[in-house]
Enzyme design. Structure first.
Site, PDB file in Angstrom:
ATOM      1  N   PRO A  10      -1.239   0.491   7.560  1.00 52.25           N
ATOM      2  CG  PRO A  10      -2.328   1.729   5.934  1.00 52.25           C
ATOM      3  CD  PRO A  10      -2.407   1.366   7.387  1.00 52.25           C
ATOM      4  CG  ASN A  11       2.050   0.417   2.747  1.00 51.68           C
ATOM      5  OD1 ASN A  11       2.113  -0.649   2.139  1.00 51.68           O
ATOM      6  ND2 ASN A  11       1.212   1.374   2.396  1.00 51.68           N
ATOM      7  NE  ARG A  18       9.979  -3.024  -0.040  1.00 56.64           N
ATOM      8  CZ  ARG A  18       8.897  -3.710  -0.364  1.00 56.64           C
ATOM      9  NH1 ARG A  18       7.863  -3.104  -0.876  1.00 56.64           N
ATOM     10  NH2 ARG A  18       8.835  -4.999  -0.177  1.00 56.64           N
ATOM     11  CE1 TYR A  23       6.992   7.464   6.541  1.00 56.09           C
ATOM     12  CE2 TYR A  23       7.536   6.361   4.489  1.00 56.09           C
ATOM     13  CZ  TYR A  23       6.728   7.200   5.214  1.00 56.09           C
ATOM     14  OH  TYR A  23       5.643   7.786   4.611  1.00 56.09           O
ATOM     15  CG  ASN A  74       1.910   5.356  12.297  1.00 52.77           C
ATOM     16  OD1 ASN A  74       1.183   5.856  11.439  1.00 52.77           O
ATOM     17  ND2 ASN A  74       3.229   5.378  12.208  1.00 52.77           N
ATOM     18  CB  ALA A  77      -1.875   6.156   3.670  1.00 55.97           C
ATOM     19  CD  GLU A  98      -3.089  11.803  14.173  1.00 52.77           C
ATOM     20  OE1 GLU A  98      -3.902  12.563  14.746  1.00 52.77           O
ATOM     21  OE2 GLU A  98      -2.765  11.910  12.975  1.00 52.77           O
ATOM     22  CG  HIS A 100       1.567  10.408  11.967  1.00 57.24           C
ATOM     23  ND1 HIS A 100       0.977   9.461  11.163  1.00 57.24           N
ATOM     24  CD2 HIS A 100       0.570  11.141  12.503  1.00 57.24           C
ATOM     25  CE1 HIS A 100      -0.339   9.626  11.209  1.00 57.24           C
ATOM     26  NE2 HIS A 100      -0.610  10.641  12.014  1.00 57.24           N
ATOM     27  NE  ARG A 107       6.280  12.743   4.431  1.00 52.16           N
ATOM     28  CZ  ARG A 107       6.038  11.429   4.350  1.00 52.16           C
ATOM     29  NH1 ARG A 107       5.637  10.772   5.431  1.00 52.16           N
ATOM     30  NH2 ARG A 107       6.195  10.791   3.213  1.00 52.16           N
TER      31      ARG A 107
HETATM   32  O1  CA2 Z   1       4.990   9.131   9.349  1.00 49.94           O
HETATM   33  C1  CA2 Z   1       4.202   8.204   9.554  1.00 49.94           C
HETATM   34  O2  CA2 Z   1       4.298   7.437  10.512  1.00 49.94           O
HETATM   35  C2  CA2 Z   1       3.077   7.934   8.542  1.00 49.94           C
HETATM   36  O3  CA2 Z   1       1.934   7.481   9.274  1.00 49.94           O
HETATM   37  C3  CA2 Z   1       3.580   6.860   7.619  1.00 49.94           C
HETATM   38  C4  CA2 Z   1       2.628   6.564   6.477  1.00 49.94           C
HETATM   39  C5  CA2 Z   1       2.220   7.838   5.760  1.00 49.94           C
HETATM   40  O4  CA2 Z   1       1.246   7.558   4.769  1.00 49.94           O
HETATM   41  C6  CA2 Z   1       1.663   8.880   6.728  1.00 49.94           C
HETATM   42  O5  CA2 Z   1       1.378  10.046   5.986  1.00 49.94           O
HETATM   43  C7  CA2 Z   1       2.677   9.201   7.796  1.00 49.94           C
HETATM   44  C8  CA2 Z   1       3.272   5.631   5.456  1.00 49.94           C
HETATM   45  C9  CA2 Z   1       3.827   4.379   6.029  1.00 49.94           C
HETATM   46  C10 CA2 Z   1       4.604   3.698   4.950  1.00 49.94           C
HETATM   47  O6  CA2 Z   1       5.660   3.018   5.545  1.00 49.94           O
HETATM   48  C11 CA2 Z   1       6.646   2.578   4.728  1.00 49.94           C
HETATM   49  C12 CA2 Z   1       7.752   2.077   5.341  1.00 49.94           C
HETATM   50  C13 CA2 Z   1       8.802   1.630   4.582  1.00 49.94           C
HETATM   51  C14 CA2 Z   1       8.727   1.669   3.203  1.00 49.94           C
HETATM   52  C15 CA2 Z   1       7.614   2.174   2.603  1.00 49.94           C
HETATM   53  C16 CA2 Z   1       6.554   2.623   3.353  1.00 49.94           C
END
Ligand code: CA2
Length: 147
Positions: A10-11, A18, A23, A74, A77, A98, A100, A107
């Site tokens: 997700p996301n 963003r 990221y 990946n 969340a 896995e 990230h 974090r």
């Molecule tokens: O660090 C990672 O790859 C995460 O899997 C990213 C997740 C986060 O919830 C994990 O704790 C760590 C969040 C991905 C959200 O991606 C976005 C990208 C651009 C703008 C907003 C969110």
């Protein structure tokens, strides 16, 4: 030919658009191209999928058995919440790395818990987009060590 599924949760479709301070500026399309290039250099087939839906990710893990030799996941969340994804990985009996982008251990405390880690071959985090290339090499090494 060895085949690896790159599965993003997700996301992650928002990457590069963003929160670049967290990221980075690399887009998901950039990451998928990096994975395909890395696969080509190593002689590995790479398939990429992304979904914002937990059930769709579970379906993709189930479908990977018989199609792919392993998965780089990946789970976003869902990493920190999903017993269902953990069970899907266990039942698929495919090696999962896995992945990230960020160092989840540096974090917020809620990101330190991973339901994926106990059923994964290993975890790569904190290296940004480059982590995907590292994960492909790590998974390939794992698969070659088993044959
Ligand atoms: O660090 C990672 O790859 C995460 O899997 C990213 C997740 C986060 O919830 C994990 O704790 C760590 C969040 C991905 C959200 O991606 C976005 C990208 C651009 C703008 C907003 C969110």
């Amino acid at each position: 030919m060895t085949s690896i599924l790159i599965l993003n949760g997700p996301n992650l479709n928002l990457l590069g658009t963003r929160q670049p301070e967290v990221y980075g500026t690399t887009t998901l399309a950039d990451i998928e191209a990096l994975c395909v290039d890395t696969g080509r250099a190593l002689g590995v087939n790479i398939s990429c999928q992304q979904s914002n839906h937990e059930g769709a990710l579970i379906d993709a893990i189930h479908a990977a058995r018989g199609l792919h030799d392993g998965i780089i996941l990946n789970a976003g969340a869902f990493t920190h919440t999903s017993v269902a994804l953990m069970d899907a990985i266990s039942s698929a009996q495919l090696p999962v790395v896995e992945l990230h982008l960020s160092n989840i251990h540096a974090r917020e405390a809620f990101r330190h818990k991973s339901y994926i880690a106990p059923v994964a071959v290993g975890q790569i985090c904190g290296f940004g987009a480059a982590g995907y290339a590292l994960a492909i090499r790590a998974l390939l090494g794992h698969l070659q060590a088993k044959t």
